[in-house]
Design a protein around this motif. Structure first.
Motif, PDB file in Angstrom:
ATOM      1  N   PRO A   1      60.129   0.839  14.084  1.00  0.00           N
ATOM      2  CA  PRO A   1      60.602   0.451  12.811  1.00  0.00           C
ATOM      3  C   PRO A   1      59.592  -0.785  12.448  1.00  0.00           C
ATOM      4  O   PRO A   1      59.899  -1.937  12.289  1.00  0.00           O
ATOM      5  CB  PRO A   1      61.742  -0.194  12.968  1.00  0.00           C
ATOM      6  N   PHE A   2      58.346  -0.476  12.311  1.00  0.00           N
ATOM      7  CA  PHE A   2      57.241  -1.682  12.270  1.00  0.00           C
ATOM      8  C   PHE A   2      56.402  -1.268  11.109  1.00  0.00           C
ATOM      9  O   PHE A   2      55.313  -2.107  10.641  1.00  0.00           O
ATOM     10  CB  PHE A   2      56.151  -1.723  13.349  1.00  0.00           C
TER      11      PHE A   2
ATOM     12  N   GLY B   1      60.360  -1.761   2.674  1.00  0.00           N
ATOM     13  CA  GLY B   1      61.581  -1.913   2.734  1.00  0.00           C
ATOM     14  C   GLY B   1      62.474  -0.703   2.813  1.00  0.00           C
ATOM     15  O   GLY B   1      62.048   0.226   2.671  1.00  0.00           O
ATOM     16  N   TYR B   2      63.697  -0.843   3.508  1.00  0.00           N
ATOM     17  CA  TYR B   2      64.259   0.542   3.573  1.00  0.00           C
ATOM     18  C   TYR B   2      65.795  -0.038   2.857  1.00  0.00           C
ATOM     19  O   TYR B   2      66.603  -0.950   3.034  1.00  0.00           O
ATOM     20  CB  TYR B   2      64.754   0.634   4.983  1.00  0.00           C
TER      21      TYR B   2
ATOM     22  N   VAL C   1      74.923  -3.799   9.674  1.00  0.00           N
ATOM     23  CA  VAL C   1      74.974  -4.216  11.174  1.00  0.00           C
ATOM     24  C   VAL C   1      75.508  -5.734  11.623  1.00  0.00           C
ATOM     25  O   VAL C   1      76.380  -5.805  12.429  1.00  0.00           O
ATOM     26  CB  VAL C   1      73.802  -3.994  11.847  1.00  0.00           C
ATOM     27  N   PRO C   2      74.969  -6.889  10.936  1.00  0.00           N
ATOM     28  CA  PRO C   2      75.413  -8.036  11.189  1.00  0.00           C
ATOM     29  C   PRO C   2      77.156  -8.316  10.821  1.00  0.00           C
ATOM     30  O   PRO C   2      77.736  -8.830  11.517  1.00  0.00           O
ATOM     31  CB  PRO C   2      74.749  -8.927  10.044  1.00  0.00           C
TER      32      PRO C   2
ATOM     33  N   LEU D   1      72.265   3.371  13.681  1.00  0.00           N
ATOM     34  CA  LEU D   1      70.859   3.007  14.453  1.00  0.00           C
ATOM     35  C   LEU D   1      69.891   2.963  13.137  1.00  0.00           C
ATOM     36  O   LEU D   1      69.240   1.973  13.384  1.00  0.00           O
ATOM     37  CB  LEU D   1      70.823   4.257  15.274  1.00  0.00           C
ATOM     38  N   PRO D   2      70.102   3.720  11.990  1.00  0.00           N
ATOM     39  CA  PRO D   2      69.113   3.423  10.989  1.00  0.00           C
ATOM     40  C   PRO D   2      69.046   2.071  10.298  1.00  0.00           C
ATOM     41  O   PRO D   2      68.156   1.451  10.043  1.00  0.00           O
ATOM     42  CB  PRO D   2      69.318   4.463  10.056  1.00  0.00           C
TER      43      PRO D   2
END
Length: 348
Positions: A32-33, A37-38, A141-142, A131-132
């Motif tokens: 993921p480098f 943005g996603y 996720v946080p 995971l994504p």
């Protein structure tokens, strides 16, 4: 399940660490480098960047999440490493790995055997839902991390009731539950739901029960204040008052059942490789069970098949509605004469 004794603590910590290492390896495989943005990364990154440069939390009209803690955490990484999507993306990784470890601890305390809890933790950490976004600057996720941290703290309170350590874990559960909710509001459900339950089940411990009740009112007041503050900011998506979802549930119960069914099917399909053997085992247990149980399960399966066959959108899960659903790509805005891609036999 009783808390693990000292003889098994090492093994429990080792297994939790192994789950974390496997998920971390999966993150590296994703690579993921790319500095791009996603999802909502671009909007959230702008808030963090403005905060890092000016010291002011300024929204941009995209956000329905409050982003307070999330933006300050991102601004810290910008100050330390300079602005890039990679830096912001990596800021989420500690929460992701922490969530996997907490998942392992919680399912063990829920009574699952070591092997089963290992499987559940990896299903969680390696799932296509988790995971994504674990390697993005999204709030999902946080939020999961703070929910699990708050829940684990309250579990420890229940285990340590009658000792002074229980008060430390109570404070930690309240702090993590409320702080996490300032980033994404769904985290607030944990203290708002668990604290009254904790006060009731430990009502014989009067001091602990009283503190849990006071903590509930404190969290509720903080939720009202934070929501009011957010709605007064410029360029935000207005958030309805607290418990508005409960009112919606009472007004539209069938809508809530529909959403719950969709989520249940989505989660089942997401873990299908692991769910198949569990379903087969449940089928065998049902076949060998009582006649009443067999009839109940048969009616439930027939209802599910009928729902999937008759209601096409119910079979759109696990696809994202705004990207791919039963009408095809971008099916939420269907074009004239667009054919139905997932015809009824395929859906069944």
């Amino acid at each position: 399940m009783n808390p693990p004794n000292s003889a098994s603590k090492y093994a429990e910590a080792r297994n939790a660490l192994l789950c974390v290492v496997i998920v971390a390896a999966a993150m590296l495989i994703i690579r993921p480098f790319a500095d791009i943005g996603y999802g909502d990364d671009t909007a959230y990154a702008q808030v963090a960047l403005v905060l890092a440069r000016t010291g002011h939390l300024v929204y941009n009209g995209w956000e329905s999440a409050f982003l307070v803690l999330h933006a300050y955490w991102g601004a810290l990484f910008i100050r330390l490493f300079g602005f890039s999507f990679v830096a912001l993306r990596l800021s989420t990784v500690p929460f992701a790995l922490g969530a996997v470890g907490l998942c392992r601890l919680l399912v063990r305390r829920a009574g699952l055997a070591p092997r089963t809890s290992f499987l559940v933790s990896l299903l969680f950490g390696l799932s296509t839902l988790f995971l994504p976004v674990a390697v993005s600057y999204m709030t999902d996720v946080p939020a999961v991390f703070f929910m699990l941290a708050s829940l684990y703290s309250f579990v420890r309170v229940e285990e340590l009731s009658g000792t002074t350590k229980a008060y430390f874990w109570l404070a930690l559960g309240v702090a993590s539950g409320f702080a996490g909710g300032t980033g994404r509001q769904v985290v607030w459900l944990v203290p708002l739901i668990v604290l009254p339950y904790l006060a009731w089940v430990r009502r014989r411990d009067k001091s602990l029960s009283l503190l849990a009740t006071l903590a509930w009112f404190l969290v509720l007041g903080g939720v009202f204040y934070t929501t009011r503050w957010f709605n007064q900011q410029l360029y935000v998506v207005f958030q309805p008052p607290v418990f508005s979802e409960v009112k919606l549930l009472l007004k539209k119960p069938f809508w809530a059942v529909n959403v719950t069914a969709r989520l249940g099917l989505m989660l089942l399909l997401m873990i299908l490789p692991a769910a198949v053997p569990l379903l087969l085992r449940a089928w065998l247990n049902t076949w060998r069970g009582s006649r009443r149980r067999q009839i109940f399960v048969a009616v439930l399966l027939l209802f599910l098949l009928a729902a999937i066959g008759l209601h096409p959108s119910l079979a759109s899960i696990p696809w994202v509605g705004s990207t791919l659903n039963w009408e095809g790509i971008n099916g939420s805005t269907p074009l004239p004469d667009r054919p139905i891609v997932l015809v009824r036999p395929v859906r069944v």
